[in-house]
Enzyme design. Structure first.
Site, PDB file in Angstrom:
ATOM      1  N   CYS A 132      85.567  68.506 -28.002  1.00  0.00           N
ATOM      2  CA  CYS A 132      85.256  67.398 -28.913  1.00  0.00           C
ATOM      3  C   CYS A 132      85.035  66.113 -28.106  1.00  0.00           C
ATOM      4  CB  CYS A 132      86.333  67.278 -29.989  1.00  0.00           C
ATOM      5  SG  CYS A 132      85.670  66.533 -31.490  1.00  0.00           S
ATOM      6  N   GLU A 143      90.699  75.531 -30.153  1.00  0.00           N
ATOM      7  CA  GLU A 143      92.156  75.731 -30.050  1.00  0.00           C
ATOM      8  C   GLU A 143      92.800  76.104 -31.381  1.00  0.00           C
ATOM      9  OE1 GLU A 143      90.616  72.828 -29.871  1.00  0.00           O
ATOM     10  OE2 GLU A 143      91.845  71.137 -30.501  1.00  0.00           O
ATOM     11  N   HIS A 189      86.639  72.563 -32.275  1.00  0.00           N
ATOM     12  CA  HIS A 189      88.001  72.728 -31.732  1.00  0.00           C
ATOM     13  C   HIS A 189      88.385  74.209 -31.671  1.00  0.00           C
ATOM     14  CE1 HIS A 189      89.311  68.500 -31.677  1.00  0.00           C
ATOM     15  NE2 HIS A 189      88.435  68.372 -32.649  1.00  0.00           N
TER      16      HIS A 189
HETATM   17  N1  GLN Z   1      86.263  60.446 -31.622  1.00  0.00           N
HETATM   18  C1  GLN Z   1      85.239  61.446 -31.525  1.00  0.00           C
HETATM   19  C2  GLN Z   1      84.490  61.606 -32.838  1.00  0.00           C
HETATM   20  O1  GLN Z   1      84.970  61.198 -33.867  1.00  0.00           O
HETATM   21  C3  GLN Z   1      85.841  62.772 -31.076  1.00  0.00           C
HETATM   22  C4  GLN Z   1      86.757  63.343 -32.098  1.00  0.00           C
HETATM   23  C5  GLN Z   1      87.682  64.403 -31.528  1.00  0.00           C
HETATM   24  O2  GLN Z   1      87.784  64.544 -30.330  1.00  0.00           O
HETATM   25  N2  GLN Z   1      88.361  65.129 -32.387  1.00  0.00           N
HETATM   26  O3  GLN Z   1      83.427  62.161 -32.848  1.00  0.00           O
END
Ligand code: GLN
Length: 540
Positions: free
Chosen positions: A383, A511, A509
């Protein structure tokens, strides 16, 4: 409010201190029942007033776990899913805030018909409705974990609600399991039962008599102690069981099975004690002892001091480590400490940058991505970790000076990461990101496709910003491949570098979809590459 289905309810409460591992105990009981052929679902009831943990700082609450249906939830749901492989959903986590909000918004609509709105019965009724929402004809057992510790002011409405629930549904529909601590007092050389006695007394004061007592302890509970706890807590002796500290959280189910917890539950409900089948789990446990190569992985993030802030990441790394016979050494690095980041090349065989929000510490994450790219160290960006990899590549390889994400610099001349179209008019903070499962299409010939061994995947998301499609060509021309895209709106989901030992960033994600018996392919690939990197370095 009678249940119209066959679901039996297992209520898990905690006493004496917090952090006893109630979530792990609940998940373990779920696994044991599932292994005997029963269907299980989970719910966590959290006493705090936030509507969900989505807006909470990980320093206070640990990781926010995302379910497939896009709910921002408590990290205990991660344990439930990792242990059992059962997908939780929007009914699996209720906070006091969510319950109160529902009741109060009904009142504002005039639905209370002039009634005085009170904790009992309005809040407790809403809690009972939430509990019933987990039941269905497909669920034999709903395991309901009550957050907090017995004696807290905040958890009282929840305890009152489960007392009423058991009364209304009849004793054959529910069982109460209480998890407590039996501390070892070194000066006396003894285990002490008094805190547990008090905690059970507190529960009984509210009208709840636990059926099973699970005692966390550093030492064996002998027959005398079990007898004493049985007498003072009014619990049959064989239902006073121990949960000693285990070498791995994944050994807890077997430890509890050894104490007969699942048999006690089935006996309570008069259900068949079917045969337990968990060969894959037991095989995985044997692998833990076989690990032979030590591999060091740096996790570079903002909330490094707190064990729980990146819970699912650490667990997913450990799943892959078990699978590859690796003794995992996680080096937690604060992304604000640039000196430490710069020195990582000598210390680690893999760099992982997890998700994150806001600009604090972000330049250190960009530095970590640069270091891994230049030194050919396996890199895994998740992310925000993918977004910093893109920013780094834009600045240092594509020649886009000052490239950044609009989240981090609104004035950047090259917003290689920009706000998603769907987020542009969003003003409310909680629950409004791109959340939960979205499909992703993987490119032929890519590393990521080889790892998944399929073309179409479904992964969980939590973000507002995205890769800016206007820069696609600039990246591809310079060798960063965009190997995963969302078929719905052409969103870049995966970036990778071909000429590198292992360099992958993903917008989703992974994970949240790994388990010890089925490690996630990306974590598995990353650790395999890190192991190869370690062995190669040893040989030169
Ligand atoms: N802050 C970034 C976004 O909103 C990444 C979000 C995250 O890593 N969960 O796109």
């Amino acid at each position: 409010m009678a249940a119209k289905n066959k679901t039996k309810y297992i209520f898990v409460t905690g006493g004496v201190v917090s952090s006893l591992g109630k979530g792990i105990a609940a998940a373990s009981i779920g696994l044991l029942l599932k292994s005997r052929g029963y269907s299980v679902q989970f719910q966590k009831l959290d006493p705090y007033l936030n509507v969900d943990p989505g807006t909470m700082n990980p320093f206070q609450h640990g990781e926010v776990y995302i379910t497939a249906d896009g709910t921002e939830t408590d990290l205990d749901l991660g344990h439930y899913e990792r242990f059992t492989g059962i997908e939780t959903n929007r009914n699996s986590n209720y906070t006091a805030g969510k319950i109160y909000m529902k009741v109060i918004s009904e009142e504002r609509k005039g639905a209370s018909l002039g009634d005085t709105i009170q904790v009992v019965p309005h809040i407790t009724n809403e809690i009972k409705r939430s509990i019933l929402s987990v039941g269905s004809d497909d669920v034999d057992f709903a395991i309901i974990e009550i957050g907090g510790t017995v004696g807290d002011i905040e958890s009282l409405p929840f305890l009152e609600a489960i007392r009423q629930f058991s009364l209304e549904q009849g004793p054959s529909r529910s069982i109460f399991i209480h998890l407590t601590l039996v501390p070892f007092i070194a000066a006396a050389g003894e285990l002490k039962t008094k805190p547990t006695q008090h905690s059970v007394a507190k529960l009984r004061e509210i009208g709840i008599q636990p059926h099973i007592l699970v005692c966390r302890t550093e030492q064996e509970l002998d027959a005398d102690l079990r007898g004493k706890l049985s007498l003072f807590c009014s619990i049959p002796k064989d239902a006073v069981i121990q949960c000693a500290d285990a070498k791995s959280i994944y050994a807890v189910p077997s430890a509890l099975a050894g104490e007969g917890v699942d048999r006690l539950v089935l006996r309570h409900f008069n259900l068949d004690i079917t045969k337990r089948r968990m060969t894959r789990w037991e095989e995985m446990l044997r692998h833990i002892d076989e690990a032979d190569v030590e591999v060091s992985i740096a996790v570079v993030g903002k909330y490094i001091e707190l064990q729980d802030a990146y819970k699912s990441i650490y667990e997913s790394l450990s799943h892959a480590a078990i699978h590859h016979g690796i003794k995992l050494k996680i080096i937690r690095v604060s992304s604000e400490d640039h000196q430490v980041v710069k020195g990582l090349g000598r210390r680690v065989a893999g760099v992982l940058v997890p998700g994150g929000f806001g600009s604090r510490g972000v330049e250190g994450k960009i530095l970590a991505a640069k270091l891994a790219r230049e030194k050919d160290i396996p890199y895994f960006g998740i992310c925000m970790g993918m977004q910093v990899a893109a920013i780094e590549y834009a600045r240092n390889v594509c020649g886009l000076k000052g490239a950044n994400s609009l989240e981090l610099d609104e004035e950047t001349p090259h917003p290689v990461i920009n706000l998603m179209e769907s987020q542009k008019n969003v003003t409310q903070k909680g629950g409004t990101m791109r959340l939960g499962n979205y499909p992703c299409h993987l490119k032929d010939g890519s590393r990521v496709k080889a790892l998944y061994n399929r073309r179409d995947i479904l992964e969980r998301h939590r973000h507002r910003f995205e890769f800016n499609n206007e820069y696609r060509e600039a990246f591809e021309e310079k060798g960063m491949d965009l190997t995963g895209t969302c078929p719905d709106n052409d969103l870049v989901e995966v970036v990778e570098l071909k000429d590198h030992s292992w360099y992958i960033g993903c917008q989703f994600h992974p994970e949240f979809k790994s388990s010890p018996i089925a490690p996630h392919p990306l974590f598995s690939g990353f650790l395999e590459a890190a192991k190869a990197y370690t062995l190669k370095r040893k040989n030169v």
